[in-house]
Design a protein around this motif. Structure first.
Motif, PDB file in Angstrom:
ATOM      1  N   ASP A  19       0.824  -1.218   0.000  1.00 31.17           N
ATOM      2  CA  ASP A  19       0.000   0.000   0.000  1.00 31.17           C
ATOM      3  C   ASP A  19       0.855   1.263   0.000  1.00 31.17           C
ATOM      4  OD1 ASP A  19      -2.284  -1.625   0.126  1.00 31.17           O
ATOM      5  OD2 ASP A  19      -2.230  -1.652   2.318  1.00 31.17           O
ATOM      6  N   GLY A  20       1.973   1.203  -0.687  1.00 29.31           N
ATOM      7  CA  GLY A  20       2.794   2.392  -0.881  1.00 29.31           C
ATOM      8  C   GLY A  20       3.736   2.730   0.256  1.00 29.31           C
ATOM      9  N   ARG A  21       3.848   1.835   1.283  1.00 30.07           N
ATOM     10  CA  ARG A  21       4.785   2.124   2.368  1.00 30.07           C
ATOM     11  C   ARG A  21       5.205   0.826   3.042  1.00 30.07           C
ATOM     12  NH1 ARG A  21       3.119   1.747   7.658  1.00 30.07           N
ATOM     13  NH2 ARG A  21       0.860   1.638   8.085  1.00 30.07           N
ATOM     14  N   PHE A  22       6.229   0.929   3.873  1.00 29.63           N
ATOM     15  CA  PHE A  22       6.676  -0.227   4.648  1.00 29.63           C
ATOM     16  C   PHE A  22       5.770  -0.424   5.871  1.00 29.63           C
ATOM     17  CE2 PHE A  22      10.697   0.623   2.416  1.00 29.63           C
ATOM     18  CZ  PHE A  22      11.002  -0.672   1.996  1.00 29.63           C
ATOM     19  N   HIS A  23       5.398  -1.692   6.100  1.00 28.61           N
ATOM     20  CA  HIS A  23       4.634  -2.068   7.299  1.00 28.61           C
ATOM     21  C   HIS A  23       5.500  -3.001   8.139  1.00 28.61           C
ATOM     22  CE1 HIS A  23       0.454  -0.695   6.215  1.00 28.61           C
ATOM     23  NE2 HIS A  23       1.041  -0.623   5.027  1.00 28.61           N
ATOM     24  N   PHE A  24       5.660  -2.665   9.383  1.00 26.24           N
ATOM     25  CA  PHE A  24       6.448  -3.492  10.296  1.00 26.24           C
ATOM     26  C   PHE A  24       5.561  -4.539  10.958  1.00 26.24           C
ATOM     27  CE2 PHE A  24       8.648   0.458   9.700  1.00 26.24           C
ATOM     28  CZ  PHE A  24       9.980   0.073   9.561  1.00 26.24           C
ATOM     29  N   PRO A  25       6.119  -5.703  11.322  1.00 23.92           N
ATOM     30  CA  PRO A  25       5.293  -6.794  11.844  1.00 23.92           C
ATOM     31  C   PRO A  25       4.407  -6.395  13.020  1.00 23.92           C
ATOM     32  CG  PRO A  25       7.504  -7.587  11.383  1.00 23.92           C
ATOM     33  CD  PRO A  25       7.532  -6.103  11.185  1.00 23.92           C
ATOM     34  N   VAL A  26       4.879  -5.525  13.875  1.00 20.01           N
ATOM     35  CA  VAL A  26       4.108  -5.171  15.059  1.00 20.01           C
ATOM     36  C   VAL A  26       2.885  -4.306  14.722  1.00 20.01           C
ATOM     37  CG1 VAL A  26       5.366  -3.040  15.604  1.00 20.01           C
ATOM     38  CG2 VAL A  26       4.371  -4.423  17.459  1.00 20.01           C
ATOM     39  N   GLU A  27       2.906  -3.649  13.557  1.00 21.95           N
ATOM     40  CA  GLU A  27       1.823  -2.719  13.238  1.00 21.95           C
ATOM     41  C   GLU A  27       0.482  -3.422  13.070  1.00 21.95           C
ATOM     42  OE1 GLU A  27       2.643   0.822  10.623  1.00 21.95           O
ATOM     43  OE2 GLU A  27       4.461  -0.324  10.188  1.00 21.95           O
ATOM     44  N   ASP A  28       0.479  -4.566  12.394  1.00 19.92           N
ATOM     45  CA  ASP A  28      -0.782  -5.284  12.185  1.00 19.92           C
ATOM     46  C   ASP A  28      -1.399  -5.686  13.517  1.00 19.92           C
ATOM     47  OD1 ASP A  28      -0.589  -5.049   9.442  1.00 19.92           O
ATOM     48  OD2 ASP A  28       0.449  -6.964   9.203  1.00 19.92           O
ATOM     49  N   TYR A  29      -0.557  -6.123  14.428  1.00 18.55           N
ATOM     50  CA  TYR A  29      -1.027  -6.505  15.766  1.00 18.55           C
ATOM     51  C   TYR A  29      -1.640  -5.308  16.485  1.00 18.55           C
ATOM     52  CZ  TYR A  29      -0.418  -7.273  20.816  1.00 18.55           C
ATOM     53  OH  TYR A  29      -0.604  -7.333  22.168  1.00 18.55           O
ATOM     54  N   LEU A  30      -0.965  -4.185  16.452  1.00 23.63           N
ATOM     55  CA  LEU A  30      -1.455  -2.998  17.146  1.00 23.63           C
ATOM     56  C   LEU A  30      -2.739  -2.469  16.507  1.00 23.63           C
ATOM     57  CD1 LEU A  30       1.899  -1.091  17.787  1.00 23.63           C
ATOM     58  CD2 LEU A  30       0.558  -2.418  19.431  1.00 23.63           C
ATOM     59  N   GLU A  31      -2.788  -2.442  15.181  1.00 23.41           N
ATOM     60  CA  GLU A  31      -3.987  -1.941  14.504  1.00 23.41           C
ATOM     61  C   GLU A  31      -5.188  -2.825  14.792  1.00 23.41           C
ATOM     62  OE1 GLU A  31      -2.823  -1.653  10.444  1.00 23.41           O
ATOM     63  OE2 GLU A  31      -1.498   0.079  10.786  1.00 23.41           O
ATOM     64  N   HIS A  32      -4.969  -4.128  14.861  1.00 23.27           N
ATOM     65  CA  HIS A  32      -6.061  -5.052  15.200  1.00 23.27           C
ATOM     66  C   HIS A  32      -6.563  -4.787  16.616  1.00 23.27           C
ATOM     67  CE1 HIS A  32      -8.442  -8.702  15.407  1.00 23.27           C
ATOM     68  NE2 HIS A  32      -7.789  -9.062  16.503  1.00 23.27           N
ATOM     69  N   ALA A  33      -5.640  -4.585  17.555  1.00 20.83           N
ATOM     70  CA  ALA A  33      -6.026  -4.299  18.934  1.00 20.83           C
ATOM     71  C   ALA A  33      -6.808  -2.991  19.019  1.00 20.83           C
ATOM     72  CB  ALA A  33      -4.787  -4.233  19.820  1.00 20.83           C
ATOM     73  N   GLY A  34      -6.387  -1.998  18.254  1.00 20.97           N
ATOM     74  CA  GLY A  34      -7.102  -0.728  18.252  1.00 20.97           C
ATOM     75  C   GLY A  34      -8.514  -0.857  17.712  1.00 20.97           C
TER      76      GLY A  34
END
Length: 343
Positions: free
Chosen positions: A238-253
């Motif tokens: 999606d046009g940028r780097f995503h770090f492994p922890v981001e998916d976890y945090l976004e899901h929690a949010g």
């Protein structure tokens, strides 16, 4: 019947076991009462007495002694669910028939946290929550709870309860909670509240609440766990780097936004930082449980609490990579400690 010494001994042992188990066998079936009681209390940050509806669940054998069990600010009254088709309670692994908190022996009472809107005030204190629980016990004709088991914010409310209503509880079991918040933890929560207020001002409440929860998750868990779970490299999408922890945090949010209100979050988060109980006012026996990886409630605060409590107190240290959330993630280690503290 053979009257040998061995047979007589076996018969005597069997009779003794039957005598011990008879009360459990004849207990009524476990019940759940989910209801509401109107009680009267005077809020700490108000001037007049108010009537407030307290939503509670009372689960276990109807004739068993009552335990109060309260969790963090996002926990509700559903500590355990007996219906197999329903979503599990927030402490399901530790509460149930035959579990560490055995519903054949105890009846668990828990409430939904009150909010300032319900009290007609601008803020709510741990003392207000404690007074609501004390009034609820009186309304239910329970002269004394056998124990108050509190985790995180629930531990703070437990201390307030014992300080203000010492005859209402026989003992405390406090996990990951102390007599005051640590200033660094207050700083972290203050930033979270600032994010939410900015979202309210800009019309982006859900986005802000999600970000605040994501930031909170970085304080709930330990560095060791994050290091093991999210050590991989970034993925470009999606046009940028995503770090492994981001998916976890976004899901929690996202999950948090689905069931929590921004104003309620602000009030209960602030209530943690307003909490300040003099341990010398707590006369009941206490079991404190702390986790070395907990960055919100450091062991040094629990050591101070233990030394200052008026009643006898023990401190149990449980090693865990899960930080503050270890009270939710370590049922096998906590089970024997809870059994010992209750019995």
């Amino acid at each position: 019947m053979t009257c040998s010494p061995e047979a007589l001994a076996a018969s005597s042992t069997s009779a003794a076991i039957d005598a011990i188990l008879a009360p459990l066998r004849h207990r009524p079936s476990l019940t759940v009462r989910r209801s509401m009681r109107r009680v009267t209390l005077t809020p700490k940050y108000g001037s007049d007495a108010v009537e407030v509806d307290v939503r509670y669940a009372w689960t276990g054998a109807p004739d068993a002694p009552t335990l109060i069990v309260q969790g963090g600010i996002s926990a509700d009254r559903d500590v355990v669910t007996l219906d197999r088709g329903a979503a599990p309670g927030w402490w399901q692994p530790l509460v149930g028939a035959g579990a560490a908190i055995d519903l054949n022996q105890w009846r668990v009472l828990s409430i939904d946290w009150l909010s300032p809107a319900e009290l007609g005030t601008n803020a709510i204190s741990s003392e207000d929550q404690a007074d609501a629980l004390a009034a609820l016990l009186q309304s239910l004709n329970v002269p004394q709870a056998h124990a108050f088991i509190g985790s995180s914010y629930g531990a703070m409310v437990g201390l307030a309860f014992a300080a203000r209503h010492p005859h209402g509880v026989d003992r405390l079991v406090l996990l990951a909670g102390a007599h005051r918040p640590h200033p660094l933890a207050t700083a972290q929560r203050s930033v979270q509240r600032g994010i939410v207020r900015m979202g309210q001002a800009s019309g982006q409440v859900n986005e802000a609440l999600s970000l605040a929860r994501q930031l909170a998750m970085t304080t709930y868990r330990g560095s060791t766990e994050f290091g093991k779970r999210f050590a991989g490299g970034p993925e470009f999408r999606d046009g940028r780097f995503h770090f492994p922890v981001e998916d976890y945090l976004e899901h929690a949010g996202r999950r948090f936004v689905e069931h929590f209100d921004a104003d309620r979050f602000l009030a209960l988060s602030e209530s943690i930082d307003l909490h300040d109980i003099a341990p010398e006012l707590v006369p009941v026996r206490s079991t404190l449980i702390g986790f070395p990886s907990d960055r919100l409630v450091p062991l040094s605060d629990l050591c101070e609490l233990q030394s200052r409590l008026h009643g006898s107190a023990t401190l149990e240290v449980v090693d865990s990579p899960y930080g503050h959330d270890a009270f939710l993630k370590e049922p096998e280690q906590l089970a024997p400690l809870l059994r010992g503290a209750l019995n």
